[in-house]
Scaffold this active site. Structure first.
Site, PDB file in Angstrom:
ATOM      1  N   CYS A 135       0.825  -1.213   0.000  1.00  0.00           N
ATOM      2  CA  CYS A 135       0.000   0.000   0.000  1.00  0.00           C
ATOM      3  C   CYS A 135       0.853   1.254   0.000  1.00  0.00           C
ATOM      4  O   CYS A 135       2.041   1.228   0.323  1.00  0.00           O
ATOM      5  CB  CYS A 135      -0.988   0.000   1.164  1.00  0.00           C
ATOM      6  SG  CYS A 135      -0.296  -0.053   2.807  1.00  0.00           S
ATOM      7  N   CYS A 136       0.202   2.365  -0.393  1.00  0.00           N
ATOM      8  CA  CYS A 136       0.850   3.677  -0.431  1.00  0.00           C
ATOM      9  C   CYS A 136       1.991   3.662  -1.456  1.00  0.00           C
ATOM     10  O   CYS A 136       1.766   3.369  -2.613  1.00  0.00           O
ATOM     11  CB  CYS A 136       1.329   4.038   0.978  1.00  0.00           C
ATOM     12  SG  CYS A 136       1.815   5.760   1.182  1.00  0.00           S
ATOM     13  N   ILE A 137       3.225   3.926  -1.047  1.00  0.00           N
ATOM     14  CA  ILE A 137       4.371   3.968  -1.966  1.00  0.00           C
ATOM     15  C   ILE A 137       4.984   2.583  -2.190  1.00  0.00           C
ATOM     16  O   ILE A 137       5.743   2.383  -3.139  1.00  0.00           O
ATOM     17  CB  ILE A 137       5.445   4.976  -1.459  1.00  0.00           C
ATOM     18  CG1 ILE A 137       6.525   5.275  -2.510  1.00  0.00           C
ATOM     19  CG2 ILE A 137       6.094   4.482  -0.162  1.00  0.00           C
ATOM     20  CD1 ILE A 137       6.035   5.988  -3.739  1.00  0.00           C
ATOM     21  N   THR A 197      -3.161  -0.970  -2.857  1.00  0.00           N
ATOM     22  CA  THR A 197      -4.115   0.107  -2.556  1.00  0.00           C
ATOM     23  C   THR A 197      -3.325   1.380  -2.249  1.00  0.00           C
ATOM     24  O   THR A 197      -2.170   1.314  -1.820  1.00  0.00           O
ATOM     25  CB  THR A 197      -5.065  -0.275  -1.403  1.00  0.00           C
ATOM     26  OG1 THR A 197      -6.127   0.685  -1.320  1.00  0.00           O
ATOM     27  CG2 THR A 197      -4.351  -0.337  -0.054  1.00  0.00           C
TER      28      THR A 197
END
Length: 224
Positions: A135-137, A197
């Site tokens: 998720c995220c980066i 995500t």
């Protein structure tokens, strides 16, 4: 017995480590589904330490494993000791530590490298056909290691809501298929068993980030 899921951390704190809320959300959602999270982190120095009040680097030195232990409440192992045979899945939360301590993304952009321990871990789960949640980066790690994979880091058009949208363009330059998704949605690359995500890549209310992480965790467990 519930599924056992490795959670790889990159320190403690959004600007130089793992994003604390994302890490906590992963653990809560795993617990709710009856699964067990096992924390790991590399025993290395952080790239640097950031004062989270000023947003500026300091002269301090900190260790990724020692800092990650804060999130893990002390229950954490050196990433070098991870045994993929004993685990059902892998999840890597976001935070700038992924781009600074687990890879060189923060300084080298698309020409970055992934640390050997992290690359070996991702490849081991992938080779064993065990699911990976990012998720995220952290999807940038998969973009580098699994060319042609499908993933999301949110949207590819920069605006107030999506301040890091240029990351999506870099994913495409690395040969991946980027799929635009809202913060409370996931993308599943069934072939590679990758679930992604956007989390805090989006300037969204924290409960929406939390819900998106929850969907990622649920899908990772379904694939495990």
């Amino acid at each position: 017995m519930g599924k056992k899921v490795a959670i790889v951390l990159a320190g403690c704190g959004v600007y130089d480590g793992s994003e604390i809320h994302e890490s906590s959300a992963v653990l809560v959602h795993l617990s709710r589904e009856g699964a067990q999270g096992e924390f790991y982190a590399p025993d290395i120095d952080q790239m640097h330490v950031v004062d989270h009040v000023k947003g500026q680097p300091t002269q301090e030195k900190r260790n990724v494993l020692v800092e990650s232990a804060r999130i893990a409440r002390g229950n954490i192992k050196d990433l070098a000791k991870l045994n993929v045979k004993e685990l059902d899945a892998l999840i890597i939360p976001g935070g700038f530590g992924v781009a600074k301590n687990l890879s060189t993304w923060a300084v080298q952009g698309k020409n970055f490298t992934v640390s050997k321990a992290v690359e070996d871990t991702l490849k081991a789960f992938h080779a064993a056909k065990k699911p990976i949640g990012l998720c995220c980066i952290s999807p940038v790690l998969a973009a580098k290691i699994f060319p042609g994979c499908e993933l999301t880091v949110g949207h590819d058009t920069e605006c107030e809501k999506w301040p890091y949208a240029k990351t999506a363009e870099t994913m495409k330059e690395l040969g991946c298929k980027h799929v635009n998704k809202h913060v409370n949605e996931i993308h599943v690359d069934a072939k590679n068993k990758l679930v992604t995500t956007s989390a805090f890549m989006c300037n969204a209310p924290i409960h929406e980030v939390y819900d998106g992480v929850g969907k990622m965790v649920k899908e990772v467990l379904r694939l495990a």
